[in-house]
Design an enzyme around this catalytic site. Sequence first.
Site, PDB file in Angstrom:
ATOM      1  CE  LYS A   1      -2.335   3.099   4.090  1.00 48.32           C
ATOM      2  NZ  LYS A   1      -2.331   3.631   2.716  1.00 48.32           N
ATOM      3  N   GLY A   2      -4.558   7.763   4.306  1.00 49.13           N
ATOM      4  CA  GLY A   2      -5.935   8.245   4.227  1.00 49.13           C
ATOM      5  C   GLY A   2      -6.120   9.492   3.389  1.00 49.13           C
ATOM      6  N   GLY A   3      -5.034   9.902   2.706  1.00 51.22           N
ATOM      7  CA  GLY A   3      -5.167  11.036   1.783  1.00 51.22           C
ATOM      8  C   GLY A   3      -6.256  10.767   0.754  1.00 51.22           C
ATOM      9  N   GLY A   4      -6.390   9.489   0.378  1.00 46.23           N
ATOM     10  CA  GLY A   4      -7.426   9.098  -0.582  1.00 46.23           C
ATOM     11  C   GLY A   4      -8.717   8.647   0.111  1.00 46.23           C
TER      12      GLY A   4
ATOM     13  CG  ASP B   1      -2.142   0.858   1.093  1.00 48.85           C
ATOM     14  OD1 ASP B   1      -2.215   1.647   0.124  1.00 48.85           O
ATOM     15  OD2 ASP B   1      -3.039   0.757   1.945  1.00 48.85           O
ATOM     16  N   GLY B   2       0.297   2.359  -0.413  1.00 49.71           N
ATOM     17  CA  GLY B   2       1.004   3.641  -0.396  1.00 49.71           C
ATOM     18  C   GLY B   2       0.922   4.300   0.967  1.00 49.71           C
TER      19      GLY B   2
ATOM     20  CE  LYS C   1       3.160  11.025  -1.147  1.00 52.63           C
ATOM     21  NZ  LYS C   1       2.280   9.922  -1.452  1.00 52.63           N
TER      22      LYS C   1
ATOM     23  CD  GLU D   1      -5.629   2.887   2.360  1.00 53.20           C
ATOM     24  OE1 GLU D   1      -5.495   3.195   1.177  1.00 53.20           O
ATOM     25  OE2 GLU D   1      -5.346   3.667   3.280  1.00 53.20           O
TER      26      GLU D   1
HETATM   27  C1  5RP Z   1      -5.492   6.267   0.527  1.00 52.68           C
HETATM   28  C2  5RP Z   1      -4.106   6.165   1.026  1.00 52.68           C
HETATM   29  C3  5RP Z   1      -3.012   6.187   0.021  1.00 52.68           C
HETATM   30  O1  5RP Z   1      -2.261   5.028   0.147  1.00 52.68           O
HETATM   31  C4  5RP Z   1      -2.155   7.397   0.281  1.00 52.68           C
HETATM   32  O2  5RP Z   1      -2.991   8.549   0.233  1.00 52.68           O
HETATM   33  C5  5RP Z   1      -1.048   7.514  -0.759  1.00 52.68           C
HETATM   34  O3  5RP Z   1      -1.581   7.788  -2.008  1.00 52.68           O
HETATM   35  P1  5RP Z   1      -0.686   7.983  -3.303  1.00 52.68           P
HETATM   36  O4  5RP Z   1      -0.167   6.641  -3.675  1.00 52.68           O
HETATM   37  O5  5RP Z   1      -1.662   8.534  -4.314  1.00 52.68           O
HETATM   38  O6  5RP Z   1       0.409   8.956  -2.962  1.00 52.68           O
HETATM   39  O7  5RP Z   1      -3.836   6.052   2.198  1.00 52.68           O
HETATM   40  O8  5RP Z   1      -6.404   6.289   1.582  1.00 52.68           O
END
Ligand code: 5RP
Length: 255
Positions: A118-121, A105-106, A145, A127
């Site tokens: 986490k949780g920008g998206g 995961d990112g 990051k 997750e």
């Molecule tokens: C989504 C997340 C993403 O993993 C996090 O925001 C990173 O996103 P990106 O890969 O677009 O930088 O936690 O809820």
Amino acid sequence: MQLRRLQNFRQLYKYLHTSEMSVEESKKKAAFAAVDNHVKPNQIVGVGSGSTIVYAVQRLAAREKEEGLNIRCVPTSFQARQLILDAGLNLSDLERESQIDITIDGCDESDVNLTLIKGGGGCLTQEKIVAANSREFVVIADYRKNSASLGEQWKYVPIEVVPFAWKQVKSKIEQELGGEAKLRMAKAKAGPVVTDNSMFLLDWYMGDQARDWFTVNQRIVTIPGVLETGLFVNMAQKAYFGLENGTVLEKAKPV
Ligand code: 5RP
């Protein structure tokens, strides 16, 4: 005068375009490295959310085709589910898989201990559940990051809340922990963002002070109305950061 303005504009455009390209390239390199180093045949793989995971799914699909990996994928969001289906990978879920072998995961930011925001998206709850049920949790991200401590580059912690209680949770967090918790508003819809779990998001701008993230996380999750926080403490074992120079930095959680 006009000509100089035009040249400056071209330079600015080129600069922005080039740096954007290298961010995408670094995401891809990190994602490919993680998939190649960690995913083995017949595994159950948790698939994260965001823009970096898109490259990991690409690589999983390529390896499935080349090697017949025969993996089963557990998504962490609506987006991840679509990525898995579109790539022709085997879709599974937590009801069928009691134990996930590896989740990739990112993150929005990582500190030296691989404590994550986490949780920008907006997909943090699913997750966290998928990562918590995985033997191995590997993070993939671009160089922006990779921080020494949280808050250096990313300024808020996303918190998923029950809509009914958003104002009470906001007040409690601000009173007890300081900073400001803002209701995340939608961009192409009137009103707040609604998550995959039909919840709201509070983005807590936590300020610059040093914090014990384990304790902060514990405190926030006990507030009635909070579903989950985007603080991932003691969860990731390994992180891959794509760097600006084209290499990939591998970081393991300190013992
Ligand atoms: C989504 C997340 C993403 O993993 C996090 O925001 C990173 O996103 P990106 O890969 O677009 O930088 O936690 O809820």
